[in-house]
Structures are given as C-alpha cells and as structure tokens.
Design an enzyme around this catalytic site. Structure first.
Site, PDB file in Angstrom:
ATOM      1  N   HIS A 163      -4.788   1.928   7.275  1.00 52.99           N
ATOM      2  CA  HIS A 163      -3.426   2.460   7.414  1.00 52.99           C
ATOM      3  C   HIS A 163      -3.175   3.541   6.349  1.00 52.99           C
ATOM      4  CE1 HIS A 163       1.118   1.572   7.908  1.00 52.99           C
ATOM      5  NE2 HIS A 163       1.050   2.345   6.849  1.00 52.99           N
ATOM      6  N   GLU A 164      -3.603   3.264   5.093  1.00 51.48           N
ATOM      7  CA  GLU A 164      -3.354   4.230   4.010  1.00 51.48           C
ATOM      8  C   GLU A 164      -4.226   5.480   4.169  1.00 51.48           C
ATOM      9  OE1 GLU A 164      -0.747   3.639   2.538  1.00 51.48           O
ATOM     10  OE2 GLU A 164      -0.635   1.492   3.007  1.00 51.48           O
ATOM     11  N   GLY A 204       0.831  -1.196   0.000  1.00 51.86           N
ATOM     12  CA  GLY A 204       0.000   0.000   0.000  1.00 51.86           C
ATOM     13  C   GLY A 204       0.868   1.249   0.000  1.00 51.86           C
ATOM     14  N   CYS A 248       5.498  -0.054   7.425  1.00 50.13           N
ATOM     15  CA  CYS A 248       5.227   1.101   6.569  1.00 50.13           C
ATOM     16  C   CYS A 248       6.479   1.428   5.762  1.00 50.13           C
ATOM     17  CB  CYS A 248       4.845   2.294   7.450  1.00 50.13           C
ATOM     18  SG  CYS A 248       4.465   3.785   6.519  1.00 50.13           S
ATOM     19  N   LEU A 249       6.313   1.680   4.469  1.00 50.87           N
ATOM     20  CA  LEU A 249       7.473   1.997   3.627  1.00 50.87           C
ATOM     21  C   LEU A 249       8.141   3.302   4.075  1.00 50.87           C
ATOM     22  CD1 LEU A 249       6.024   1.030   0.122  1.00 50.87           C
ATOM     23  CD2 LEU A 249       7.690  -0.244   1.491  1.00 50.87           C
ATOM     24  N   HIS A 259      -2.660   7.757   6.548  1.00 53.66           N
ATOM     25  CA  HIS A 259      -1.595   8.566   5.935  1.00 53.66           C
ATOM     26  C   HIS A 259      -2.161   9.857   5.362  1.00 53.66           C
ATOM     27  CE1 HIS A 259       2.178   6.390   6.073  1.00 53.66           C
ATOM     28  NE2 HIS A 259       1.652   5.277   5.590  1.00 53.66           N
ATOM     29  N   GLN A 286       3.234   9.848   1.056  1.00 53.12           N
ATOM     30  CA  GLN A 286       4.512   9.134   1.099  1.00 53.12           C
ATOM     31  C   GLN A 286       5.398   9.415  -0.113  1.00 53.12           C
ATOM     32  OE1 GLN A 286       2.321   5.269   2.102  1.00 53.12           O
ATOM     33  NE2 GLN A 286       4.283   5.005   3.140  1.00 53.12           N
TER      34      GLN A 286
HETATM   35 NI    NI Z   1       2.438   3.363   5.615  1.00 56.21          NI
END
Ligand code: NI
Length: 173
Positions: free
Chosen positions: A138-139, A46, A96-97, A142, A51
């Site tokens: 989660h997304e 995701g 998370c990236l 963000h 991000q």
């Molecule tokens: Ni994330």
C-alpha cells in the site's frame, strides 16, 4: 522536528510518482523521523512521503500497536523496490490516512520481498506476509501515485471520494 500535515484526497501529490533519493542523508533521516511522528499522531500504521506532500521515495511503517507489542517497532524505507511477489493472493480490508474513515477489501500478492535502504542508508530486505505485506505494498503504491481505492470499481471509488468530501464540508476530519 518538522511537523508534517497529512494531506487528503483529492490532492495532486497523491496522484504523483515520487523520485528516488540519492541516499539516506541527515535530511532524509529527519524526514523519516517527522513522518513517523505524524503517523503515530494520526494514528496510523504506515505513511508515504506523498502523503506529507514530499515527492521522494520514502515511507515509514510501524505495526506494533496492531500486534499488541508495547515497544514501538518503526520500519523506515528509502527507494523500496518489490523484488518478489507470490502468486498466492490475499484479501484484506485497507484504509488510508489520506482517505480518512473509509475502508475496503483489497486483493494483493500474499507475500512480497522488498529491497530498500534503511534508516542508516544500508541496503536491507524485508519479507512480508499478512498485514505487513498489505501495508508495505500500500505504501509503495503511494510512491507510485496509486491509492487503494484505485483497485475498486469506479462506482465504489466515487462513493468513497464523495463521502470524504462530505466529511470535509462538515468539518468532521
Ligand atoms: Ni495510504
């Protein structure tokens, strides 16, 4: 295609609430394509616009690699909105990236229903449970400037931030 670079903590864009898009224009579609590419390259399941340092309400997901599917199954969302969440809760380990190589258990509503505009700008709904439910929540977090570490104690959160900082200093990211 624009090559997007995924930003990591600490970065102001990750703490900023994103603005809705007017609709899914060609440029938004190009952004979705670019974000999918960055997500597959990472690799991750995701990615939200914040991000890649873009502050509009766009996110992409693809859980196919985690579910042993061979074909990619991208989901693109603009202006996602949670319209239902279950009282039942679910705990799952998240990563998370933008917080590389760090994982922690996060508790969220087990089932959510999300209303959004799809890749073609059409109104759509998704009901999600399990991994997909955690991923979409989660997304969407963000897009509101919220990270999964914000659900942890300040002690745990600071430990994770210090670890990421250390990895950056050692050029291990
Ligand atoms: Ni994330």
């Amino acid at each position: 295609m624009t090559a997007y670079k995924i930003i990591t903590v600490p970065h102001a864009a990750l703490k900023t609430s994103s603005k809705p898009v007017d609709g899914v224009s060609d440029s938004v579609r190009m952004q979705m394509d670019g974000m999918l590419q960055a997500m597959y390259d990472a690799p991750g399941i995701g990615l939200a616009a914040n991000q890649v340092n873009m502050l509009n309400r766009v996110l992409v997901m693809d859980l196919s690699s985690r579910e042993d599917e061979e074909e990619p199954a991208p989901i693109c969302m603009a202006n996602p909105e949670i319209i239902y969440e279950s009282e039942e809760m679910s705990v799952r380990e998240e990563g998370c990236l933008s917080i590389p190589k760090q994982y922690a258990d996060v508790e969220r509503p087990a089932i959510v229903r999300v209303k959004y505009l799809d890749y073609h700008g059409k109104e759509a709904e998704l009901e999600a449970e399990g991994l997909l439910s955690h991923c979409v929540q989660h997304e969407i977090d963000h897009l509101n400037g919220v990270l999964f570490i914000d659900y942890l104690s300040s002690l745990k959160r600071n430990m994770i931030l210090k670890k990421v900082d250390k990895l950056k200093k050692q050029n291990l990211l």
